[in-house]
Design an enzyme around this catalytic site. Structure first.
Site, PDB file in Angstrom:
ATOM      1  N   HIS A  95      -1.265   5.572   7.751  1.00 35.85           N
ATOM      2  CA  HIS A  95      -2.377   4.664   7.422  1.00 35.85           C
ATOM      3  C   HIS A  95      -2.429   3.613   8.522  1.00 35.85           C
ATOM      4  O   HIS A  95      -1.448   2.905   8.759  1.00 35.85           O
ATOM      5  CB  HIS A  95      -2.154   4.018   6.057  1.00 35.85           C
ATOM      6  CG  HIS A  95      -3.164   2.949   5.762  1.00 35.85           C
ATOM      7  ND1 HIS A  95      -4.501   3.219   5.644  1.00 35.85           N
ATOM      8  CD2 HIS A  95      -3.033   1.598   5.608  1.00 35.85           C
ATOM      9  CE1 HIS A  95      -5.156   2.088   5.399  1.00 35.85           C
ATOM     10  NE2 HIS A  95      -4.286   1.097   5.380  1.00 35.85           N
ATOM     11  N   HIS A  98     -11.921  -1.379   6.936  1.00 39.44           N
ATOM     12  CA  HIS A  98     -10.471  -1.485   6.736  1.00 39.44           C
ATOM     13  C   HIS A  98      -9.657  -0.667   7.751  1.00 39.44           C
ATOM     14  O   HIS A  98      -8.820  -1.228   8.454  1.00 39.44           O
ATOM     15  CB  HIS A  98     -10.172  -1.058   5.286  1.00 39.44           C
ATOM     16  CG  HIS A  98      -8.727  -1.061   4.930  1.00 39.44           C
ATOM     17  ND1 HIS A  98      -8.278  -1.310   3.661  1.00 39.44           N
ATOM     18  CD2 HIS A  98      -7.607  -0.806   5.656  1.00 39.44           C
ATOM     19  CE1 HIS A  98      -6.948  -1.231   3.628  1.00 39.44           C
ATOM     20  NE2 HIS A  98      -6.525  -0.929   4.827  1.00 39.44           N
ATOM     21  N   HIS A 122      -4.949   0.984  11.492  1.00 44.50           N
ATOM     22  CA  HIS A 122      -6.144   0.200  11.815  1.00 44.50           C
ATOM     23  C   HIS A 122      -6.354   0.256  13.324  1.00 44.50           C
ATOM     24  O   HIS A 122      -6.511  -0.776  13.983  1.00 44.50           O
ATOM     25  CB  HIS A 122      -5.974  -1.254  11.372  1.00 44.50           C
ATOM     26  CG  HIS A 122      -5.321  -1.421  10.033  1.00 44.50           C
ATOM     27  ND1 HIS A 122      -4.058  -1.910   9.873  1.00 44.50           N
ATOM     28  CD2 HIS A 122      -5.764  -1.129   8.784  1.00 44.50           C
ATOM     29  CE1 HIS A 122      -3.754  -1.940   8.582  1.00 44.50           C
ATOM     30  NE2 HIS A 122      -4.766  -1.468   7.897  1.00 44.50           N
ATOM     31  N   GLU A 131       0.803  -1.224   0.000  1.00 40.72           N
ATOM     32  CA  GLU A 131       0.000   0.000   0.000  1.00 40.72           C
ATOM     33  C   GLU A 131       0.842   1.283   0.000  1.00 40.72           C
ATOM     34  O   GLU A 131       0.319   2.353   0.307  1.00 40.72           O
ATOM     35  CB  GLU A 131      -0.950  -0.001   1.207  1.00 40.72           C
ATOM     36  CG  GLU A 131      -1.986  -1.128   1.162  1.00 40.72           C
ATOM     37  CD  GLU A 131      -3.026  -1.005   2.260  1.00 40.72           C
ATOM     38  OE1 GLU A 131      -4.228  -1.082   1.936  1.00 40.72           O
ATOM     39  OE2 GLU A 131      -2.639  -0.824   3.432  1.00 40.72           O
TER      40      GLU A 131
END
Lengths: 239, 239, 239, 239
Positions: free
Chosen positions: B97, B167, B99, B78
């Protein structure tokens, strides 16, 4: 510096570390101590996270929040919150301003925070809520001047704790240990009350229980036992 | 390598460790930094968990995500997510980025994530949601090519954060510290908003509070205080 | 002992420690590994908490759960659970039986556990539930004989995980890393799905997303990255 | 002091540390042990947090809570709670009084605490609740005299655990390990039952499962395995 003051400031450093270790304070938030020999003065750290505060970080202020000597240190923008609590409440020796994660939901939802177990009797019957918008409208949400600090002190009234809408809470005591005790029990009561609501609904202590239990908990023996425990957990040996 | 770049990459390593230590990143997720001297380049680790990232893991890419030199290292699939954010947002210097466990429920339930306490004013008024299905249908759910990365950057728009349906989330800032600050406050706000919903329903900051408080928090003093705190907690001495 | 077997058993010790460190296993629960050279044999620890398991604790069993050599060690009462999974599923190389706290509510409430974020695609579309009462009525709730173990294996079917009503869960994989990956993501998905339900209701991955994302996650690169991370966190150096 | 007593008191110290480490006891709460050679005596620490308790802190009492020798140590105000449990229950060898955070909601909400997973079968079919107000009205909420302690022991009855309204819980066992086992499983069951309620509603073990599973768990092998695990986690080597 006289010996009593030196010892008191050492305890203030420890109180910073305790509240960080117990998860009451994180990168923001602070704890102050009235000058043990001069009731018109108090100490609070310069702008540094409580977990990192050391003796050299402590700044002395008067009750209008004028620093005695900055030596290049930058104060917390909210030091004045403490100044005006000390001005309004002569018996208070220590004040904690925090954003404990379990307490914050009570500043966001409309559910009142009330003692649901014996240890939280020190909070009094219900914790009042101060909302910066009521008198000051849209702000940067800090209590960074005397009018806001006086408004906050009025909301605290004669109690041991006050919630700040969308922001956090302040807790006071007649000693460092008492202010820390109130803060930690506020953290625990908030967690417990939230869990009880989710489980089916909370019930509360009676006024008589709050009075008797609160007085018992803020007496010498429970405070000493809790303080010894917190000190040890924060890494201070010599229990 | 010049001294400014060397220092910047050292800070990027620290930022990886901070976000792992603070529970924003676990085995997956990443943080990138725009090249301080060449705005058409950025750095992000090779495929390694942020808690373990070291200086030698950092790969330089252009804004189409072509690596300058791989030296046998395997990129994150990614990495392109970062490339296209840097392409779309010239003022952004860093992108995370992640989670974060507290944030993920807002990508699964339909409740919008909105700032409920002062620290989260940096999120802006409401965090938009990007859903890979809208343009791309069933996928392996990674943002692993330029079309998906551009779509994700469009959803981010001019804001500081975007949620990714089922996600995770992405957060940006005009410095490493700012991107980390947004990420950590998103983590905290999500936890707090969830708890407030369970307690009885959340209320929100006003647009005026969001603007004033967000600007105050992303200024030098709060960022420096938080960064010093996170650094120390992640094990970096020399505060 | 040949070198391949020696290395495999070392990894099985590490997998025990990883699952303890990640909170999937506590004082009870276990992980097994099929013999790399003899598919009719497998290894699992003697009756010891996974956090404390060492090489000498590993016992070799056949697929009827007859130990090859006990040497005075006491087996887990539920070793047979693993035996019959290996008997029923030739491609499975490792099996985890756990009581992860986030997963247990799905064995007590009637809400099905289904993947709500990309990482949990490895669980398949919905996790089946095995209830000891259906075939066996009131028991001591252990899977401690072949009939119960076969019944449990039938409930698992061809999937990667099964829930045990009022008890726990079992997860399998075609390698140690895959079985650990499924277990950790089950832990995460259960936490996330619970939080999403409390926040307003969960939505789910599509069948197409589950298939594509699950296949991608169980490939070499993601498994290696996660395993390296878990190893390091469990205290094993030499990344 | 004879060797059996010396060893038993060493285990009582370890049990204090275990319950602190496992989050069952914090600054308040206590665990006691009946004298192994004189059933009309028991031991409990002086007023000190369990995490800090050492051999020299242990005070010997008779079953009316008269101390054999104080040596300047201050007893817990609630030592009498233990005295009267030992007086009422000749087979009980150890008693824990705690305020485990997951258990407290069941003393505040009206939801009964009942076993929802196999490990909690040791709690029996439903945990009774003792309310200090019923017989004593408003108090300081401590069990600090014989009438309250006898009332509490009656509420416990012949069971293994009792809840104290707005206060905490007490757990007993026929050995130190059994009392600790019941306490830890009460902590786990409370957490699990709360989560199941939030997820959609809890279901419960059958009476037959409770009986068979409870007997199995309180047998030698599971107790030894759990004790070894807790000891190691609390920092005691020599497994």
């Amino acid at each position: 510096m006289d010996q009593q003051l030196y010892a008191a400031l050492g305890e203030l450093v420890i109180a910073n570390r305790i509240l960080a270790h117990e998860g009451v304070l994180d990168d923001f938030g602070h704890i102050s101590l009235r000058h043990p020999g001069r009731p018109d003065r108090f100490f609070v750290s310069c702008s540094r996270s409580p977990e990192l505060v050391d003796r050299d970080d402590l700044i002395e202020f008067d009750l209008d929040c004028k620093p005695v000597e900055l030596n290049g240190r930058r104060p917390y923008l909210e030091s004045v919150l403490h100044a005006r609590v000390f001005a309004a409440r002569p018996e208070v020796q220590s004040c904690v301003h925090h954003h404990a994660p379990s307490v914050l939901p009570f500043t966001v939802a409309s559910t009142p925070l009330r003692p649901v177990f014996h240890m939280a009797a020190v909070l009094g019957s219900e914790v009042p809520v101060w909302d910066s918008r009521t008198e000051f409208g849209d702000t940067n949400m800090l209590i960074d001047d005397i009018p806001k600090a006086d408004s906050h002190a009025r909301a605290l009234g004669s109690g041991s704790a006050v919630l700040l809408r969308h922001h956090g809470a302040s807790c006071v005591g007649t000693s460092l240990a008492a202010a820390v005790f109130v803060s930690v029990r506020m953290r625990d009561n908030a967690e417990l009350q939230s869990r009880a609501v989710a489980l089916g609904g909370a019930s509360f202590l009676t006024p008589g229980e709050i009075e008797q239990t609160g007085a018992m908990l803020l007496s010498e023996r429970p405070l000493a036992r809790a303080w010894q425990y917190w000190r040890a957990r924060a890494g201070y040996s010599g229990i």
